[in-house]
Design a protein around this motif. Sequence first.
Motif, PDB file in Angstrom:
ATOM      1  N   ARG A 109       0.728  -1.369  -0.041  1.00  0.00           N
ATOM      2  CA  ARG A 109      -0.104   0.041  -0.072  1.00  0.00           C
ATOM      3  C   ARG A 109       0.886   1.181   0.146  1.00  0.00           C
ATOM      4  O   ARG A 109       0.274   2.442  -0.102  1.00  0.00           O
ATOM      5  N   LEU A 110       2.217   1.084   0.383  1.00  0.00           N
ATOM      6  CA  LEU A 110       3.265   2.211  -0.023  1.00  0.00           C
ATOM      7  C   LEU A 110       2.713   2.890   1.245  1.00  0.00           C
ATOM      8  O   LEU A 110       2.566   4.344   1.281  1.00  0.00           O
ATOM      9  N   ALA A 111       2.488   2.523   2.409  1.00  0.00           N
ATOM     10  CA  ALA A 111       2.179   3.155   3.616  1.00  0.00           C
ATOM     11  C   ALA A 111       2.858   2.558   4.996  1.00  0.00           C
ATOM     12  O   ALA A 111       3.528   2.002   4.804  1.00  0.00           O
ATOM     13  N   HIS A 112       2.095   2.739   5.980  1.00  0.00           N
ATOM     14  CA  HIS A 112       2.459   2.170   7.263  1.00  0.00           C
ATOM     15  C   HIS A 112       1.254   1.760   7.941  1.00  0.00           C
ATOM     16  O   HIS A 112       0.216   2.181   7.863  1.00  0.00           O
ATOM     17  N   ALA A 145      -1.047   9.488  13.068  1.00  0.00           N
ATOM     18  CA  ALA A 145       0.005   9.319  12.242  1.00  0.00           C
ATOM     19  C   ALA A 145      -0.383   8.706  11.064  1.00  0.00           C
ATOM     20  O   ALA A 145       0.825   8.726   9.997  1.00  0.00           O
ATOM     21  N   GLY A 146      -1.563   8.618  10.685  1.00  0.00           N
ATOM     22  CA  GLY A 146      -1.792   8.136   9.226  1.00  0.00           C
ATOM     23  C   GLY A 146      -1.615   6.711   9.227  1.00  0.00           C
ATOM     24  O   GLY A 146      -1.624   6.184   7.765  1.00  0.00           O
ATOM     25  N   ALA A 147      -1.648   5.737  10.131  1.00  0.00           N
ATOM     26  CA  ALA A 147      -1.620   4.375   9.964  1.00  0.00           C
ATOM     27  C   ALA A 147      -2.654   3.722   9.366  1.00  0.00           C
ATOM     28  O   ALA A 147      -3.706   4.171   9.535  1.00  0.00           O
ATOM     29  N   LEU A 148      -2.470   2.698   8.494  1.00  0.00           N
ATOM     30  CA  LEU A 148      -3.526   1.836   7.680  1.00  0.00           C
ATOM     31  C   LEU A 148      -4.356   1.099   8.668  1.00  0.00           C
ATOM     32  O   LEU A 148      -5.435   0.821   8.633  1.00  0.00           O
ATOM     33  N   ARG A 149      -3.700   0.547   9.711  1.00  0.00           N
ATOM     34  CA  ARG A 149      -4.356  -0.365  10.837  1.00  0.00           C
ATOM     35  C   ARG A 149      -3.607  -0.649  11.771  1.00  0.00           C
ATOM     36  O   ARG A 149      -2.420  -0.260  12.067  1.00  0.00           O
ATOM     37  N   LEU A 150      -4.275  -1.203  12.974  1.00  0.00           N
ATOM     38  CA  LEU A 150      -3.106  -1.626  14.084  1.00  0.00           C
ATOM     39  C   LEU A 150      -3.436  -3.099  14.179  1.00  0.00           C
ATOM     40  O   LEU A 150      -4.422  -3.825  13.916  1.00  0.00           O
ATOM     41  N   VAL A 151      -2.154  -3.764  14.462  1.00  0.00           N
ATOM     42  CA  VAL A 151      -2.221  -5.136  14.714  1.00  0.00           C
ATOM     43  C   VAL A 151      -1.849  -5.604  16.071  1.00  0.00           C
ATOM     44  O   VAL A 151      -0.837  -4.862  16.434  1.00  0.00           O
ATOM     45  N   VAL A 152      -1.771  -6.607  16.552  1.00  0.00           N
ATOM     46  CA  VAL A 152      -1.805  -7.115  17.730  1.00  0.00           C
ATOM     47  C   VAL A 152      -1.697  -8.787  17.774  1.00  0.00           C
ATOM     48  O   VAL A 152      -2.480  -9.097  17.027  1.00  0.00           O
TER      49      VAL A 152
END
Length: 190
Positions: A109-112, A145-152
């Motif tokens: 996605r060229l993101a983070h 911060a413009g993150a696409l998602r959070l994972v845990v």
Amino acid sequence: MNAAQERLLPLGDTVFVERAVSENTHPSPSAAREPVSVRTLTAPTRGEIEELAELFDKYRAQYGEASYSSQAIGWLEQNLSSHLRAFVAEDSGTFVGFAITMEVPASLRLAHFWQIRDLFVLPTHRRRGVGRALLSSVRAAAIAAGALRLVVQTEEDNDPALRLYTDSDYALINGYCSLMLPIRPETGGS
């Protein structure tokens, strides 16, 4: 939001837990105490690193690791100054929980996105909304911060953590599995 759910009141980089009763748990005897605050350690002082390291050692001990507070201090100093971010929950000025996150490139996605690497709350402060407040603060920072998602990730049998995450709208990812290649002999966990 109904009265049976916790209520979080944002205040700058700090989130205060006003009510800490989840629909799926019973309040602990200490739930009626003063609010717990959560903040990001943006430029931690040596004292904050030492206090976090003390809590971090308790977290590591929960997974069977030996206490190495001087190494934990060094590890936290090194990693918090480069690629990790720490969120701390405080009760009357004392750290009672933390979440450590990292930003991960999302190449397709060229993101983070953000990954929650570690989440811990002292047993004396569990079931008071502290874990939810930490997750809420991490979520707000990741959005900002413009993150696409959070994972845990957690162990399959860690029912309290799984309940906390799913109650906080995290969804299980089907179709993926984690694999590991040990590079050097391990003396314990990751």
